[in-house]
Design a protein around this motif. Structure first.
Motif, mmCIF file in Angstrom:
data_model
loop_
_atom_site.group_PDB
_atom_site.id
_atom_site.type_symbol
_atom_site.label_atom_id
_atom_site.label_comp_id
_atom_site.label_asym_id
_atom_site.label_seq_id
_atom_site.Cartn_x
_atom_site.Cartn_y
_atom_site.Cartn_z
ATOM 1 N N ASN A 144 -28.267 1.223 11.840
ATOM 2 C CA ASN A 144 -28.835 2.493 12.280
ATOM 3 C C ASN A 144 -27.798 3.605 12.248
ATOM 4 N N SER A 145 -28.255 4.802 11.951
ATOM 5 C CA SER A 145 -27.401 5.984 12.094
ATOM 6 C C SER A 145 -27.358 6.368 13.570
ATOM 7 N N PRO A 146 -26.409 7.209 13.974
ATOM 8 C CA PRO A 146 -26.309 7.593 15.389
ATOM 9 C C PRO A 146 -27.530 8.389 15.859
ATOM 10 N N SER A 147 -27.719 8.446 17.171
ATOM 11 C CA SER A 147 -28.771 9.284 17.744
ATOM 12 C C SER A 147 -28.584 10.731 17.307
ATOM 13 N N ARG A 148 -29.706 11.425 17.143
ATOM 14 C CA ARG A 148 -29.734 12.840 16.777
ATOM 15 C C ARG A 148 -29.112 13.120 15.403
ATOM 16 N N SER A 149 -29.087 12.101 14.535
ATOM 17 C CA SER A 149 -28.546 12.310 13.185
ATOM 18 C C SER A 149 -29.631 12.687 12.185
ATOM 19 N N LEU A 150 -30.913 12.556 12.583
ATOM 20 C CA LEU A 150 -32.015 12.866 11.681
ATOM 21 C C LEU A 150 -32.941 13.878 12.349
ATOM 22 N N ALA A 151 -33.293 14.924 11.619
ATOM 23 C CA ALA A 151 -34.183 15.968 12.126
ATOM 24 C C ALA A 151 -35.150 16.365 11.023
ATOM 25 N N SER A 152 -36.058 17.286 11.333
ATOM 26 C CA SER A 152 -37.065 17.692 10.352
ATOM 27 C C SER A 152 -36.502 18.757 9.416
ATOM 28 N N ARG A 153 -35.453 18.362 8.697
ATOM 29 C CA ARG A 153 -34.871 19.225 7.668
ATOM 30 C C ARG A 153 -34.522 18.358 6.462
ATOM 31 N N LEU A 154 -34.335 18.986 5.323
ATOM 32 C CA LEU A 154 -34.016 18.256 4.100
ATOM 33 C C LEU A 154 -32.724 17.472 4.283
ATOM 34 N N THR A 155 -32.797 16.166 4.046
ATOM 35 C CA THR A 155 -31.679 15.274 4.326
ATOM 36 C C THR A 155 -31.472 14.306 3.173
ATOM 37 N N HIS A 156 -30.211 14.096 2.817
ATOM 38 C CA HIS A 156 -29.846 13.117 1.783
ATOM 39 C C HIS A 156 -29.406 11.842 2.496
ATOM 40 N N ILE A 157 -30.115 10.747 2.245
ATOM 41 C CA ILE A 157 -29.852 9.463 2.908
ATOM 42 C C ILE A 157 -29.472 8.435 1.851
ATOM 43 N N VAL A 158 -28.374 7.737 2.079
ATOM 44 C CA VAL A 158 -27.951 6.682 1.147
ATOM 45 C C VAL A 158 -27.494 5.455 1.939
#
Length: 243
Positions: A144-158
Motif C-alpha cells: 500500500n501507498s501511504p495515507s493521503r497519497s491518492l486524491a481525485s487528481r490525475l495521478t501516475h501509478i507504477v
C-alpha cells in the motif's frame, strides 16, 4: 499494419518488455484497443457503454460497468510467468478518495477473492495485491501507498516487482512504498481475464478516468518510472501512431 514494438518512443517511454498497452484513443464504441503491438492484441470490451464517457485519450467510468478481455489474458500470464517480473502502470484520475474494497483499477483475476494481480484504490491509498507461491490466492499481504497519497487528481501509478521479490510502488515518479514479496509467480492462474474498473464478478467498481494503462513483463527501474512520469500522460509511441 501491425504496430512495431521496437523503435523510439516519444519523450522517453520504454518499450522493452511491454506486453499490453491501452491509450484509450477511440472516442466512441465499446472496445478498448491494445496498442502494444506485441503478440495477439488483448482488446477489452466495455459491458455498459452508457456508463462511461469517452474522448480521444480518456475513458471516464461514471457508473456500474466492467471493461475486460473476452478471453483469458494468455500473453500477460505467459510473459510474467516466464520472467518472474512485472510492472503495472496507470495514468488515472479517481472520481473521489472514498472508494474502497479495494476498488479495482486494473486486475487479472477471477472474482473478489482470487487473483494474479490487482491495482486498486483503498480510500486515499493505492493497494496492490499480487499472487505468488507464498501469498494467499487473493494476493495478500498487499503493498500500500501511504495515507493521503491518492486524491481525485490525475495521478501516475507504477507497481514493479523484480525476480528477487523486491516490490515497489511509485506515485508521480517518486517511490512511495517497498517490500519484499516471497515466492514466485509460477502458481498464477491461466484462466483469468484482464479487467479495468471492476472485478469480473462485478462487485468492486472503480469510478474515475483512465488515460493510460500498461503492463510489462519486467520491472522498470526507478529512472524509467521517473522518465515515464516526466514524459506525461500523452506520450505516444511512433509504432502505435502508425498502426
Amino acid at each position: 499494419v501491425r504496430a512495431r514494438p521496437a523503435g523510439a518512443w516519444s519523450a522517453g517511454r520504454s518499450v522493452d518488455g511491454l506486453v499490453a498497452l491501452y491509450e484509450f484513443r477511440l472516442a466512441k464504441g465499446s472496445i478498448v484497443k491494445d496498442r502494444s503491438g506485441v503478440g495477439k492484441p488483448l482488446d477489452l470490451k466495455i459491458e455498459n457503454p452508457k456508463n462511461v464517457r469517452r474522448t480521444k485519450g480518456t475513458l471516464e467510468v461514471r457508473g456500474k460497468t466492467l471493461i475486460r478481455s473476452d478471453k483469458p489474458a494468455a500473453k500477460v500470464f505467459n510473459a510474467v510467468r516466464r520472467s518472474g517480473e512485472i510492472t503495472i502502470e496507470a495514468w488515472v484520475r479517481p472520481a473521489n478518495a472514498k472508494q474502497d474494497g479495494p476498488a479495482r483499477m486494473v486486475t487479472l483475476s477471477g472474482g473478489s477473492s482470487e487473483r494474479n494481480f490487482t491495482l486498486g484504490q483503498e480510500g486515499d491509498k493505492v493497494e496492490v495485491r499480487l499472487r505468488t507461491t507464498k501469498t494467499s490466492g487473493n494476493g495478500i499481504p498487499s503493498l500500500n501507498s501511504p495515507s493521503r497519497s491518492l486524491a481525485s487528481r490525475l495521478t501516475h501509478i507504477v507497481y514493479t516487482l523484480n525476480r528477487g521479490g523486491r516490490a515497489r510502488l511509485f506515485l508521480n515518479g517518486k517511490q512511495q512504498a517497498e517490500k519484499r514479496v516471497a515466492g514466485t509467480t509460477t502458481n498464477w492462474n491461466a484462466k483469468y481475464q484482464l479487467a479495468l474498473a471492476n472485478e469480473p464478478s462485478s462487485d468492486r467498481l472503480w469510478l474515475g478516468t483512465f488515460h493510460l494503462v500498461a503492463v510489462y513483463s519486467r520491472d522498470l527501474s526507478a529512472g524509467e518510472v521517473a522518465q515515464h512520469f516526466k514524459a506525461g500522460v500523452n506520450a505516444r509511441s511512433a509504432g502505435t501512431q502508425l498502426a
